[in-house]
Design a protein around this motif. Structure first.
Motif, mmCIF file in Angstrom:
data_model
loop_
_atom_site.group_PDB
_atom_site.id
_atom_site.type_symbol
_atom_site.label_atom_id
_atom_site.label_comp_id
_atom_site.label_asym_id
_atom_site.label_seq_id
_atom_site.Cartn_x
_atom_site.Cartn_y
_atom_site.Cartn_z
ATOM 1 N N GLY A 30 39.787 37.803 50.283
ATOM 2 C CA GLY A 30 39.572 39.324 50.016
ATOM 3 C C GLY A 30 39.201 39.709 48.867
ATOM 4 O O GLY A 30 38.613 39.076 48.005
ATOM 5 N N HIS A 31 39.064 41.171 48.524
ATOM 6 C CA HIS A 31 38.695 41.658 47.211
ATOM 7 C C HIS A 31 39.397 42.918 46.930
ATOM 8 O O HIS A 31 40.045 43.359 47.645
ATOM 9 N N ALA A 32 39.323 43.144 45.614
ATOM 10 C CA ALA A 32 39.920 44.502 45.114
ATOM 11 C C ALA A 32 38.998 45.234 44.131
ATOM 12 O O ALA A 32 38.308 44.487 43.314
ATOM 13 N N VAL A 62 35.963 36.091 40.493
ATOM 14 C CA VAL A 62 36.195 36.983 39.465
ATOM 15 C C VAL A 62 37.379 37.794 39.458
ATOM 16 O O VAL A 62 37.778 38.602 40.592
ATOM 17 N N ALA A 63 38.294 37.500 38.592
ATOM 18 C CA ALA A 63 39.892 38.001 38.241
ATOM 19 C C ALA A 63 39.506 39.127 37.639
ATOM 20 O O ALA A 63 38.475 39.543 37.034
ATOM 21 N N SER A 64 40.609 39.834 37.573
ATOM 22 C CA SER A 64 40.725 41.156 36.583
ATOM 23 C C SER A 64 41.836 41.014 35.682
ATOM 24 O O SER A 64 42.933 40.523 35.948
ATOM 25 N N VAL A 65 41.711 41.451 34.446
ATOM 26 C CA VAL A 65 42.644 41.246 33.530
ATOM 27 C C VAL A 65 43.015 42.620 33.144
ATOM 28 O O VAL A 65 42.175 43.268 32.225
ATOM 29 N N ILE A 66 44.131 43.092 33.341
ATOM 30 C CA ILE A 66 44.608 44.580 32.992
ATOM 31 C C ILE A 66 45.083 44.420 31.608
ATOM 32 O O ILE A 66 46.153 43.747 31.486
ATOM 33 N N GLY A 100 36.682 41.967 33.886
ATOM 34 C CA GLY A 100 36.159 41.045 34.708
ATOM 35 C C GLY A 100 36.464 39.502 33.883
ATOM 36 O O GLY A 100 35.946 39.461 32.774
ATOM 37 N N PHE A 101 36.916 38.589 34.893
ATOM 38 C CA PHE A 101 37.401 37.486 34.406
ATOM 39 C C PHE A 101 36.873 36.294 35.212
ATOM 40 O O PHE A 101 37.591 36.203 36.290
ATOM 41 N N ARG A 102 35.655 35.501 35.129
ATOM 42 C CA ARG A 102 35.532 34.470 35.640
ATOM 43 C C ARG A 102 36.389 33.285 35.530
ATOM 44 O O ARG A 102 35.948 32.302 34.793
ATOM 45 N N TRP A 103 37.538 33.380 35.950
ATOM 46 C CA TRP A 103 38.590 32.332 35.557
ATOM 47 C C TRP A 103 38.363 31.020 35.977
ATOM 48 O O TRP A 103 38.800 30.021 35.441
ATOM 49 N N ARG A 104 37.588 30.745 37.115
ATOM 50 C CA ARG A 104 37.237 29.249 37.595
ATOM 51 C C ARG A 104 36.309 28.571 36.708
ATOM 52 O O ARG A 104 36.181 27.586 36.825
ATOM 53 N N ASP A 105 35.603 29.454 36.020
ATOM 54 C CA ASP A 105 34.716 28.531 34.979
ATOM 55 C C ASP A 105 35.331 28.297 33.479
ATOM 56 O O ASP A 105 34.640 27.380 32.915
#
Length: 336
Positions: free
Chosen positions: A98-100, A115-119, A166-171
């Motif tokens: 899914g997505h948020a 793309v993760a999110s860093v709060i 935005g955090f492209r964490w898998r990279d």
């Protein structure tokens, strides 16, 4: 209306915790109970189901590693979440499905499995999760992360820590591998509270990895001017490490013991010992492992001794041990 999106699960991340009853915090179809249970480990927030045909089917799994925790959360319905300012923690949210849509301060991001999110703790936040949104979340205590930032800078920060949203964490291999390791922990029956040394190392790894992987408002800050560390400061820390090697030790604690900044302490250890304070500690623990193996009283084999002294990855431990002593741990054990 936010429409559900279908995404494959990220490679290398098993569907951990969903089949682990010991890690399940709750499962509920009740809105008030769901909100209350999530608030226990996060913070009080407003939760609203979007759409008249949506029915909540929420579940959460959770595991704490000291100042860091790992959670997995799905609501089973399209929801709007309004936590406001997180205040005392930072939160990295990584969708598996899914997505948020996440807004934090003046930034917004459509968060997906890529793309993760860093709060950031001090910024007001709102979220809109799709019905199929299923997220891994890493929570990091704000005081702890700010202490790690201070240690990296060698000075007190002059503004609140703020990450890019935005955090492209898998990279980022370091962060991706670390998350996989935390998930592996959650998939085992071991309790982190039984391994305080390892938990202390994990806390520092999570905080330092995030600070290094994700841009923030101090990423380009110049290093503090290096100061001179007298040998007695180094000796004081050496004595402390010898006496407390069996405990969980944080890098900033060593700076307090030395009475200097962490950057200065590291410089002093490199000048006088040729290694960092934490590597000096690892060397002490290697010596303690060797002493136990040579004593001939080991029960449970090499693995039990290594784990007791904070070496959780046996492959790396064996390689490090052999490089240090010129023989493998099992060869040492056979000598008794």
């Amino acid at each position: 209306m936010l429409m559900p999106a279908s995404h494959p699960q990220p490679a290398g991340l098993p569907r951990a915790m969903l089949g682990m009853p010991s890690r399940q915090l709750f499962a509920s179809r009740d809105l008030q109970e769901t909100c209350s249970q999530i608030s226990r480990v996060m913070k009080r927030h407003a939760l609203q189901v979007v759409g008249p045909r949506q029915r909540l089917d929420a579940r959460m799994h959770h595991l704490t590693f000291g100042d860091v925790s790992l959670s997995r959360l799905s609501h089973g319905a399209e929801v709007r979440i309004e936590p406001g300012e997180l205040s005392d923690f930072f939160l990295v949210m990584m969708p598996l499905h899914g997505h948020a849509q996440v807004r934090c301060g003046n930034e917004a991001v459509d968060s997906t499995p890529d793309v993760a999110s860093v709060i950031s703790a001090h910024l007001g936040t709102t979220m809109h999760w799709s019905a199929d949104c299923d997220q891994l979340m890493v929570r990091i205590s704000r005081p702890f992360l700010e202490r790690m930032l201070t240690a990296q800078l060698g000075r007190e920060p002059d503004a609140p820590l703020q990450f890019a949203l935005g955090f492209r964490w898998r990279d980022h291999a370091a962060w991706h591998c670390l998350v996989r390791y935390l998930v592996d922990w959650a998939d085992q029956s071991v309790q982190p509270t039984d391994h305080k040394i390892i938990v202390g190392q994990l806390e520092q790894l999570v905080a330092s990895s995030l600070l290094c992987s994700q841009p923030h408002n101090f990423s380009a800050a110049p290093a503090a001017r290096r100061s001179v560390v007298l040998p007695r400061h180094v000796k004081r820390v050496q004595e402390y490490l010898q006496a407390h090697a069996h405990e969980s030790i944080r890098a900033e604690t060593l700076a307090d013991v030395a009475g200097v900044s962490l950057r200065s302490l590291y410089a002093g250890f490199q000048d006088f010992c040729g290694v960092s304070p934490m590597q000096y500690l690892r060397n002490i623990r290697l010596e303690r492992v060797r002493a136990e193996l040579l004593a001939g009283t080991v029960t449970g084999g090499v693995a039990s001794v290594a784990l007791r002294w904070g070496f959780s990855h046996l492959g790396r431990f064996s390689a490090e041990y052999k490089a240090h002593f010129g023989e493998s741990p099992s060869q040492t054990l056979r000598r008794t």
